[in-house]
Design a protein around this motif. Structure first.
Motif, PDB file in Angstrom:
ATOM      1  N   UNK B  17       0.796  -1.239   0.000  1.00 59.77           N
ATOM      2  CA  UNK B  17       0.000   0.000   0.000  1.00 59.77           C
ATOM      3  C   UNK B  17       0.817   1.273   0.000  1.00 59.77           C
ATOM      4  N   UNK B  18       1.861   1.324  -0.843  1.00 60.98           N
ATOM      5  CA  UNK B  18       2.774   2.469  -0.811  1.00 60.98           C
ATOM      6  C   UNK B  18       2.161   3.685  -1.520  1.00 60.98           C
ATOM      7  N   UNK B  19       2.089   4.792  -0.787  1.00 59.79           N
ATOM      8  CA  UNK B  19       1.609   6.058  -1.332  1.00 59.79           C
ATOM      9  C   UNK B  19       2.715   7.089  -1.247  1.00 59.79           C
ATOM     10  N   UNK B  24       0.693  18.391  -3.833  1.00 55.27           N
ATOM     11  CA  UNK B  24      -0.663  17.884  -4.030  1.00 55.27           C
ATOM     12  C   UNK B  24      -0.723  16.809  -5.098  1.00 55.27           C
ATOM     13  N   UNK B  25       0.446  16.558  -5.713  1.00 54.09           N
ATOM     14  CA  UNK B  25       0.487  15.559  -6.779  1.00 54.09           C
ATOM     15  C   UNK B  25       0.721  14.178  -6.178  1.00 54.09           C
ATOM     16  N   UNK B  26      -0.226  13.275  -6.396  1.00 53.70           N
ATOM     17  CA  UNK B  26      -0.070  11.923  -5.865  1.00 53.70           C
ATOM     18  C   UNK B  26       0.627  11.060  -6.913  1.00 53.70           C
ATOM     19  N   UNK B  27       1.889  10.702  -6.613  1.00 50.79           N
ATOM     20  CA  UNK B  27       2.709  10.001  -7.601  1.00 50.79           C
ATOM     21  C   UNK B  27       2.534   8.491  -7.488  1.00 50.79           C
ATOM     22  N   UNK B  28       2.441   7.999  -6.244  1.00 53.33           N
ATOM     23  CA  UNK B  28       2.194   6.573  -6.034  1.00 53.33           C
ATOM     24  C   UNK B  28       0.880   6.430  -5.284  1.00 53.33           C
ATOM     25  N   UNK B  29      -0.024   5.608  -5.833  1.00 56.95           N
ATOM     26  CA  UNK B  29      -1.353   5.507  -5.244  1.00 56.95           C
ATOM     27  C   UNK B  29      -1.658   4.073  -4.849  1.00 56.95           C
ATOM     28  N   UNK B  49       4.759   7.816 -14.515  1.00 58.19           N
ATOM     29  CA  UNK B  49       3.907   6.760 -13.976  1.00 58.19           C
ATOM     30  C   UNK B  49       4.286   6.413 -12.543  1.00 58.19           C
ATOM     31  N   UNK B  50       5.446   6.932 -12.066  1.00 62.30           N
ATOM     32  CA  UNK B  50       5.841   6.715 -10.682  1.00 62.30           C
ATOM     33  C   UNK B  50       6.852   5.606 -10.492  1.00 62.30           C
ATOM     34  N   UNK B 232       0.043   5.856 -13.910  1.00 62.45           N
ATOM     35  CA  UNK B 232      -0.753   6.668 -12.994  1.00 62.45           C
ATOM     36  C   UNK B 232      -0.560   6.322 -11.528  1.00 62.45           C
ATOM     37  N   UNK B 233       0.629   5.827 -11.147  1.00 61.78           N
ATOM     38  CA  UNK B 233       0.916   5.576  -9.742  1.00 61.78           C
ATOM     39  C   UNK B 233       0.391   4.258  -9.219  1.00 61.78           C
TER      40      UNK B 233
END
Lengths: 303, 261
Positions: B17-19, B24-29, B49-50, B232-233
Motif C-alpha cells: 500500500x505504498x503512497x 498535491x500531486x499523488x505520484x504513487x497511489x 507513472x511513478x 498513474x501511480x
C-alpha cells in the motif's frame, strides 16, 4: 555577382581593416605618454629616497606583518565561512537564522568601523574578558579587556569576522553548485551527511570556491592596510610612522605601494596554480600554465 | 521442495500500500509488490507513472507518505513497535542503504575522483575496508565491467557507457544484496547502450536480485523474470515478460507498448 575564375585557382583573403581601432590606440598611447611625462617632470618623488626605504627593516617588518595578518585573517574567514555556510543551509532554523544574522551584520557594516569597534569600542564596554559558566558566578579565567585587545587581536577579529561573512556566501554558492545527484549517489552508497559533505560535496564545491577565495585573499592583502588605524604595525602603518617624522610622504607611499603590488602579483600567480589543482577531472585541468604559454609564444617569436 | 526453498519464500523486497505525494500531486497511489531473491524485475511504464519514484522509495531516497516497504525482512526507514513507526536515525538509514546498490540515469560518478577512487570510496568510508584491500577489490570489479585499463582515468574522460559501467562497479563494491537500476541506459547514445546492458545481463546471470526501471523492451524480455507495468501511480499489470509484452491483458498496457515499439 559571381565572377568566373579558372578551376583550381587559389584565392587571396584580405582581412577587414579596422581603422577605428588604430585611431583609438593612438589616442590612448598619447594620453599615457602625456601622463608619464607629467609624472617624470614633477619633483614630488625622489627615486633615491624610495630606493633607500624599500628594504628598510621597519618596512620589511611591516611587510611581514601584512602577510601574517592577511593569511591569519583569511584562515579565520575560511573556517568561519564553512561553518556559517553549512549552518545557513541547515534544516535547523535557529542555526540558519543565527548564520543569516551574522552574514547580514558583518557584510552590512564597513570593515573599518568593525576594526575600530573591536579595538576601541569593546574595551570601553566590557572591562574584563572572562571565561566561565554563563549566568553563574563560576569563572575559570579572567583578564582585563585592554590587555587582550592588542592591535593584532583587534585586526584579526575585525578582518577575520568580516571575511567570514563574505566567505560564508562564497562557500554556500559553491555547495549549491554541486549537482544534487552527487549527494544522492553518496547517500545510496551508505554515506551519512557529514561524510557526504566532507568527501563528496566540499571537494567539488572547492572548484567553484577557489577562484573567489583567491580574489578575496588578494583583496585582503590590501584591506589589511586598514589595520593601521588600530595601530597594528603592518606595511602602511610602518610607512606612515616613517613619513610622519621625515615628511617623505609620497616616497614612502610609493614604497608601500610597490610592496603591495609585488604581494598581489605573487598571489595572483599562486591562485592560478591552486585553481589548476582543484580543476582535476575537468577539461580545464588540461590547459597550459602562464609560463608554458609564455614559453610557447617565445618559441614562436624565434621562428 | 526441500527446506532451503522455504527460506527463499521471504521476499527480498515487499511493498504494501505504498503512497507518495509531491505536494498535491499523488505520484504513487497504493503499490503492492514483491520481489523474490535472485529475481530480476523489470519496471516499465510511461514517464510520470511513478516507477522511478517507487525505486527511490525502496532505499528511502524518497520518504513514503503511507504504506510500508520491507527489504530482506527489514522495514525501510522506520522501526515498528506495535502500530507506531519510529523514524530511523540517519546512521541506521545509511547502514541499510549500504546493502542496496543503486545505479542512476545520469551515472552520478564523483567527478573529482578517478574510476578506481569512485569504486573504492564507499567501502573505505562506510565499511572501513583497509585501503589496499579496497583498491584490489575495486580493480577486480573494474575488470569485471571491462574497464580495467581505465582505473586511473577521471569520469569526464570516459564515454557515457563507460561511466555507467564504473557506476555499476561502484555499487557492486558495497556487496549489495539488491540492485536498483533507474533507467540506466536512457542518457546514453544508442551505440553505447549495448555495453551497459551486457554488464547487467551478466549480473542477472550471476544471481543478483535486480529491479530495473527501463525502456529497453528487448532487454526486459530477455533478462527479466517478471515485467511490471505501472501507470498513474498504480501497478496495472504484471507477469512473465512474454505475457505482459507480447500479450498484454490491459488496454493501457497495450496502448503504451504500441506507442514505444
Amino acid at each position: 555577382m559571381a565572377v568566373d575564375v579558372e578551376p583550381g585557382a587559389t584565392f587571396t583573403v584580405v582581412p577587414v581593416r579596422r581603422y577605428g581601432q588604430i585611431v583609438l590606440a593612438l589616442v590612448v598611447a598619447l594620453l599615457v605618454a602625456w601622463l608619464a611625462a607629467a609624472g617624470a617632470s614633477s619633483h614630488f618623488v625622489n627615486p633615491a629616497v624610495v630606493g633607500q626605504y624599500l628594504l628598510n627593516p621597519l618596512i620589511l617588518g611591516g611587510l611581514a606583518n601584512t602577510i601574517f595578518v592577511s593569511i591569519a585573517a583569511m584562515v579565520i574567514g575560511i573556517v568561519l565561512g564553512v561553518v556559517f555556510a553549512v549552518m545557513k543551509m541547515s534544516s535547523n532554523t535557529v542555526l540558519a537564522a543565527v548564520s543569516g544574522f551574522y552574514i547580514w551584520f558583518f557584510r552590512g557594516t564597513p570593515v573599518l568601523v568593525q576594526l575600530i569597534f573591536w579595538f576601541n569600542g569593546v574595551p570601553a564596554v566590557f572591562h574584563d574578558l572572562s571565561l566561565g559558566i554563563p549566568f553563574t558566578h563560576v569563572i575559570f579565567f579572567s583578564m582585563p579587556m585592554v590587555a587582550f585587545m592588542t592591535p593584532l587581536a583587534a585586526s584579526l577579529l575585525g578582518l577575520g569576522l568580516n571575511e567570514g561573512a563574505y566567505m560564508a556566501e562564497i562557500v554556500r554558492g559553491g555547495i549549491l553548485a554541486v549537482d544534487e545527484g552527487q549527494v544522492e549517489a553518496a547517500q545510496a552508497l551508505g554515506m551519512v551527511s557529514a561524510q557526504t559533505m566532507r568527501r563528496i560535496v566540499l571537494p567539488q564545491a572547492m572548484r567553484v570556491i577557489i577562484p573567489p577565495i583567491g580574489n578575496e585573499f588578494i583583496s585582503m592583502l590590501k584591506t589589511s592596510s586598514l589595520a593601521s588605524v588600530v595601530t597594528f604595525g603592518e606595511l602602511l602603518r610602518r610607512a606612515s610612522d616613517i613619513y610622519s617624522s621625515n615628511l617623505f610622504v609620497v616616497e614612502l607611499l610609493v614604497v608601500a605601494s610597490l610592496w603591495y603590488l609585488l604581494l598581489t602579483t605573487v598571489a595572483s600567480i599562486g591562485q592560478y596554480y591552486v585553481e589548476k589543482r582543484f580543476a582535476r577531472g575537468t577539461a580545464r585541468a588540461e590547459r597550459e600554465t602562464p609560463w608554458q604559454a609564455a614559453l610557447r609564444n617565445l618559441m614562436k617569436l624565434r621562428r | 521442495m526441500s527446506m532451503p526453498a522455504l527460506q527463499t519464500m521471504r521476499p527480498m523486497v515487499r511493498a504494501e500500500g505504498v503512497h507518495k505525494r509531491f505536494g498535491r500531486l499523488e505520484v504513487l497511489r497504493g503499490i503492492d509488490l514483491e520481489v523474490q531473491p535472485r529475481e530480476v524485475m523489470m519496471l516499465i511504464g510511461p514517464s510520470g507513472s511513478g516507477k522511478s519514484t517507487f525505486l527511490r522509495c525502496i532505499n528511502h531516497l524518497e520518504q513514503i507518505n503511507a504504506g510500508r516497504i520491507w527489504v530482506d525482512g527489514e522495514l525501510v526507514g522506520y522501526r515498528q513497535v506495535g502500530t507506531t513507526l519510529y523514524e530511523l536515525h540517519e546512521r541506521e538509514l545509511a547502514q541499510r542503504r549500504a546493502e542496496i546498490g543503486m545505479v542512476f540515469q545520469r551515472f552520478n560518478l564523483f567527478p573529482h575522483m578517478t574510476a578506481l577512487q569512485n569504486v573504492m570510496e564507499a567501502p573505505i568510508l562506510v565499511k572501513r575496508v583497509p585501503r589496499n584491500e579496497a583498491a584490489e577489490r575495486a580493480r577486480r570489479l573494474l575488470e569485471r565491467v571491462g574497464l580495467a585499463e581505465k582505473a586511473d582515468v577521471y569520469p569526464a574522460q570516459l564515454s557515457g557507457g563507460q561511466q555507467q559501467r564504473v557506476a555499476i562497479a561502484r555499487a557492486l563494491a558495497m556487496e549489495p544484496k539488491l540492485m536498483l537500476f533507474d533507467e540506466p541506459t536512457s542518457a546514453l547514445d544508442p551505440e553505447l547502450v549495448g555495453e551497459v546492458l551486457a554488464v547487467m545481463r551478466q549480473l542477472a546471470h550471476d544471481g543478483m536480485t535486480m529491479i530495473v526501471v527501463t525502456h529497453e523492451m528487448q532487454f526486459a524480455r530477455e533478462v527479466g523474470d517478471r515485467v511490471v507495468f505501472m501507470d498513474g501511480g498504480v501497478v496495472v499489470e504484471q507477469g512473465p515478460p512474454e505475457e505482459v509484452l507480447a500479450n498484454p491483458k490491459h488496454e493501457r498496457t497495450r496502448s503504451f507498448l504500441a506507442r514505444i515499439l
